[in-house]
Design a protein around this motif. Structure first.
Motif, short mmCIF file in Angstrom:
data_model
loop_
_atom_site.label_atom_id
_atom_site.label_comp_id
_atom_site.label_asym_id
_atom_site.label_seq_id
_atom_site.Cartn_x
_atom_site.Cartn_y
_atom_site.Cartn_z
N ILE A 20 15.58 -13.22 6.17
CA ILE A 20 16.11 -13.13 5.54
C ILE A 20 17.70 -12.63 5.46
N LYS A 21 18.63 -13.02 4.68
CA LYS A 21 20.39 -13.52 4.50
C LYS A 21 20.25 -12.48 3.94
N ASN A 22 21.82 -11.81 4.04
CA ASN A 22 22.83 -10.81 3.42
C ASN A 22 21.88 -9.88 3.17
N GLN A 23 20.93 -9.59 3.31
CA GLN A 23 19.69 -7.81 3.09
C GLN A 23 19.43 -8.76 1.66
N ARG A 24 19.97 -9.79 0.92
CA ARG A 24 18.99 -9.78 0.03
C ARG A 24 17.70 -10.72 0.01
N ILE A 25 16.52 -10.12 -0.62
CA ILE A 25 15.50 -10.64 -0.50
C ILE A 25 14.87 -11.27 -2.45
N LYS A 26 14.66 -12.68 -1.70
CA LYS A 26 14.46 -13.13 -3.30
C LYS A 26 13.26 -13.57 -3.73
N THR A 42 15.47 -0.19 -8.87
CA THR A 42 16.47 -0.30 -8.99
C THR A 42 17.48 -0.73 -8.09
N ALA A 43 16.78 -1.37 -6.61
CA ALA A 43 17.18 -2.07 -5.80
C ALA A 43 18.46 -2.97 -6.37
N PRO A 44 20.16 -2.85 -5.84
CA PRO A 44 20.62 -4.22 -6.43
C PRO A 44 20.62 -5.25 -5.40
N HIS A 45 19.95 -5.87 -3.70
CA HIS A 45 19.85 -6.13 -2.86
C HIS A 45 18.00 -7.13 -3.08
N ALA A 46 18.21 -7.16 -5.22
CA ALA A 46 16.75 -8.54 -5.02
C ALA A 46 17.30 -8.63 -6.22
N GLU A 47 16.47 -10.60 -5.56
CA GLU A 47 16.91 -11.23 -7.24
C GLU A 47 14.96 -11.54 -7.48
N LEU A 48 15.48 -11.99 -8.60
CA LEU A 48 14.04 -12.17 -9.32
C LEU A 48 14.27 -14.23 -9.75
N HIS A 49 13.97 -14.86 -9.65
CA HIS A 49 13.88 -16.22 -9.82
C HIS A 49 13.30 -17.06 -10.76
N LEU A 50 13.04 -17.28 -12.02
CA LEU A 50 11.43 -17.72 -12.55
C LEU A 50 11.73 -19.25 -12.76
N ILE A 51 11.62 -19.86 -12.54
CA ILE A 51 11.25 -21.36 -12.79
C ILE A 51 9.75 -22.23 -13.60
N GLY A 52 10.06 -22.64 -14.16
CA GLY A 52 9.12 -22.80 -15.12
C GLY A 52 9.94 -22.80 -16.94
N GLY A 53 8.62 -23.46 -17.94
CA GLY A 53 9.37 -23.95 -19.15
C GLY A 53 7.73 -23.89 -19.85
N ILE A 73 8.20 -3.49 -0.13
CA ILE A 73 8.79 -5.16 0.53
C ILE A 73 10.33 -5.12 0.52
N LEU A 74 10.42 -3.86 0.11
CA LEU A 74 12.38 -4.27 -0.06
C LEU A 74 12.91 -3.14 0.92
N LEU A 75 11.99 -2.19 1.50
CA LEU A 75 11.84 -1.24 2.15
C LEU A 75 12.12 -1.60 3.56
N PHE A 76 10.37 -2.36 3.63
CA PHE A 76 10.17 -2.60 4.87
C PHE A 76 9.07 -3.76 4.60
N PRO A 77 10.93 -5.20 4.66
CA PRO A 77 9.85 -6.64 4.48
C PRO A 77 9.16 -6.50 6.10
N PRO A 78 8.34 -7.35 6.19
CA PRO A 78 7.71 -7.87 6.99
C PRO A 78 9.00 -8.79 8.09
N CYS A 79 8.32 -8.46 9.54
CA CYS A 79 9.43 -9.45 10.05
C CYS A 79 8.72 -10.09 11.27
N SER A 80 8.02 -10.25 10.88
CA SER A 80 7.30 -11.31 12.16
C SER A 80 5.69 -11.88 11.61
N SER A 81 5.26 -12.77 12.49
CA SER A 81 3.59 -13.53 12.26
C SER A 81 3.06 -12.27 12.60
#
Length: 402
Positions: free
Chosen positions: A247-253, A277-288, A392-400
């Motif tokens: 994760i870069k810049n603490q932003r989960i995409k 409400t977390a500002p460091h999250a993004e949601l990207h939608l791909i499709g038509g 996930i935003l609070l405690f993202p998995p950090c390893s396999s």
């Protein structure tokens, strides 16, 4: 061996998982020198009994009208002379023609519409349907898919089935009448689906179910178990669960890839994400969107969530663009509310090392191991989906995991 592939829609189209799967299957077959591959699709615009032949990587694509009869198809198969036919579209008619000509045929299910008159194994309460095809239940679902159909059901269900079917047969002979034709032919569509399904059951040599969920649905509706075989779509899965992406810049995409369609649960996904409400999250939608109904649905959602700058719409991208985009993201969200026969985008995301948050929609359960490569949540559950995203935003998995 000469294999004829019956395409699910226009062969070169990239709209829908079925079309993408078929094209990739053909590409893999064509790498083998001992196989001769031909493709038949029903996309020719000429309504007459004519054939348009084009070429694809050394194989022929035969395009015909969707209205051609069995005799025309039989004559075409005599020209192609396949040893086996693999059917993805026009399943009822093609399996019947193959049986008449004593040609082995294998049918692959790509969506719940193979046994569902309403098209997606999604009932009138927006829940995955687990009942056998029957007039009463299916009529309610078919009308539910028509605007104001729910209000008409209490009255229309009182019409004797035979009378309702006769009305539909009459309307089919007339030019399409907005609203009247879909409502008036609802009972006929159920009868036709039953007939189509019985034809497939009787005539196919083997039926491929990409998941146990669609296998059970087909068995429940009369497919002989000895004809059924479960073969997940051929996307190789990693032997070791993927490490959670850096994760870069603490932003989960988070991201979604697929059709922008109601049955895919995009409205559930957007409402759940919007409530986070977390500002460091993004949601990207791909499709038509492919149909006018889907386009209206997409525009409604864009307008409703226009104020949320974290929700980003990318539209329909080609395969290379999709892979490039996904490489920058972290978690696929697959919010389908209907029966997902497999979930090709889930398999592809896992192959690319991405974790997946999905609804329990049939195909997902075969691919996702809770806490190992993703998470599962019940369909239509906005609160549960929101809670998992927040977790996930609070405690993202950090390893396999080991």
């Amino acid at each position: 061996m000469n294999i004829l592939i019956i395409s699910a829609g226009k062969f070169l189209s990239s709209y829908g998982g079925g079309q993408v799967y078929v094209r990739r299957l053909v590409d893999e077959f064509m790498k083998r020198d001992e196989l001769q591959i031909s493709i038949l699709d029903f996309s020719h615009q000429d309504e007459r009994d004519s054939i348009e032949e084009t070429f694809y990587r050394g194989g022929s694509i035969y395009s015909v009208s969707s209205n051609v009869d069995d005799a025309f198809l039989s004559s075409l198969l005599k020209i192609i002379r396949p040893d086996i036919v693999h059917i993805h579209g026009h399943k009822s008619q093609m399996s019947r023609v193959c049986r008449t000509m004593n040609i082995p045929c294998v049918v692959t299910a790509h969506h719940g519409g193979i046994v569902c008159p309403a098209g997606a194994l999604l009932n009138s309460k927006d829940k995955i349907c687990y009942v056998q095809i029957n007039y009463r239940d299916c009529l309610k679902c078919c009308l539910h898919n028509i605007r104001f159909g729910n209000f008409l059901y209490p009255v229309l269900r009182l019409i004797p089935e035979s009378t309702y079917i006769s009305l539909g047969e009459l309307l089919k002979k007339l030019p399409f009448i907005y609203y009247i034709t879909p409502v008036g032919t609802a009972a006929l569509s159920i009868k036709c689906k039953k007939k189509e399904w019985k034809t497939i059951c009787a005539n196919c040599s083997k039926m491929i179910a990409p998941s146990h969920a669609i296998q059970q649905a087909m068995e429940q509706n009369g497919m002989p178990s000895e004809k059924l075989i479960v073969i997940p779509h051929g996307v190789p899965q990693p032997n070791i669960p993927p490490s959670f992406p850096a994760i870069k810049n603490q932003r989960i995409k988070f991201f979604y890839v697929g059709r922008i369609s109601y049955i895919k649960g995009i409205h559930i996904l957007l409402e759940a994400f919007h409530r986070v409400t977390a500002p460091h999250a993004e949601l990207h939608l791909i499709g038509g969107a492919g149909t006018q109904r889907e386009k209206s649905y997409m525009e409604h959602l864009k307008k409703k969530y226009d104020s949320d700058s974290r929700i980003l719409w990318h539209g329909k991208l080609n395969e290379a663009q999709i892979n490039a985009a996904i490489s920058q993201y972290h978690i696929l969200i697959h919010p389908t509310i209907s029966m997902e026969v497999f979930g090709l985008n889930i398999a592809e995301a896992l192959t690319m090392g991405k974790w997946v948050l999905s609804t329990q929609c049939g195909g997902a359960e075969m691919q996702i191991i809770e806490g190992k490569n993703g998470w599962l949540v019940s369909p239509n559950n906005i609160a549960a989906l929101k809670n998992i995203i927040e977790g996930i935003l609070l405690f993202p998995p950090c390893s396999s995991p080991s």
